[in-house]
Design a protein around this motif. Sequence first.
Motif, PDB file in Angstrom:
ATOM      1  N   ARG A 109     -25.554  -0.572  24.943  1.00  0.00           N
ATOM      2  CA  ARG A 109     -27.147  -0.337  24.537  1.00  0.00           C
ATOM      3  C   ARG A 109     -27.944  -1.271  25.234  1.00  0.00           C
ATOM      4  O   ARG A 109     -28.109  -2.406  24.628  1.00  0.00           O
ATOM      5  N   PRO A 112     -28.497  -9.696  25.350  1.00  0.00           N
ATOM      6  CA  PRO A 112     -29.069  -9.587  24.204  1.00  0.00           C
ATOM      7  C   PRO A 112     -27.907 -10.083  22.935  1.00  0.00           C
ATOM      8  O   PRO A 112     -26.746  -9.891  23.221  1.00  0.00           O
ATOM      9  N   THR A 133     -26.482 -10.034  18.906  1.00  0.00           N
ATOM     10  CA  THR A 133     -26.306  -8.882  17.873  1.00  0.00           C
ATOM     11  C   THR A 133     -27.652  -8.325  17.287  1.00  0.00           C
ATOM     12  O   THR A 133     -27.766  -7.272  16.941  1.00  0.00           O
ATOM     13  N   HIS A 145     -29.173  -6.200  19.998  1.00  0.00           N
ATOM     14  CA  HIS A 145     -28.393  -4.969  20.090  1.00  0.00           C
ATOM     15  C   HIS A 145     -28.785  -3.986  18.903  1.00  0.00           C
ATOM     16  O   HIS A 145     -28.868  -2.614  19.324  1.00  0.00           O
ATOM     17  N   CYS A 164     -26.567  -5.510  27.982  1.00  0.00           N
ATOM     18  CA  CYS A 164     -25.776  -5.029  26.629  1.00  0.00           C
ATOM     19  C   CYS A 164     -25.388  -6.471  26.002  1.00  0.00           C
ATOM     20  O   CYS A 164     -24.758  -7.506  26.557  1.00  0.00           O
ATOM     21  N   TYR A 165     -25.031  -6.305  24.578  1.00  0.00           N
ATOM     22  CA  TYR A 165     -24.235  -7.604  23.939  1.00  0.00           C
ATOM     23  C   TYR A 165     -22.965  -7.752  24.286  1.00  0.00           C
ATOM     24  O   TYR A 165     -22.199  -6.687  24.371  1.00  0.00           O
TER      25      TYR A 165
END
Length: 189
Positions: A23, A41, A43, A46, A85-86
Amino acid sequence: MQQLLQEIAQCTICKAHLLLGPRPVVSAHKKSKIVIIGQAPGTKVHASGIPWDDASGKQLRKWLGVNNKTFYDEAKFAIIPMGFCYPGKGKTGDLPPRPECAPKWHKPLFDELKNVELIILIGMYAQKYYLGEQAKGTLTETVANFHDYLPKFLPLPHPSPRNRFWLTKNPWFEVEVLPELRRRVKELI
């Protein structure tokens, strides 16, 4: 720029390494004057898809001297993490940003960002990537020598609540670095 951001939003190059799946979180506009390059990022970000939508972001906006409306104005601030993304959870916090993102996406983004006057490098990963050999031996030394990188770059520690000890141990940061950061941001926005 919009096409590039759509390509990034659909990126899956490190999908196999992401427990929560891809994401990508990035924000930019061709008129952006300030670029914030952080780690990756967490959580909460995200889940929301909104950059710096957490306690660290609240602290960062305080450091910058801006409100949410100004911070999320893409014509003022581009937000480009080292990893989009995470990356997952590690032993003592989140894993490092995935190494695929910056080499693949940063140059195309900067090719579109023609009005950038300041790049804020948050944390060791961004500082090592962009400052290279000019980065000092530690994050503390790099941030303490912030004048060496101006006017293009301004290195900062991560604004995470976990860094309270670092901030307490380095009171010069609030006295020397934050006023310069706020002055430059105010001039550019």
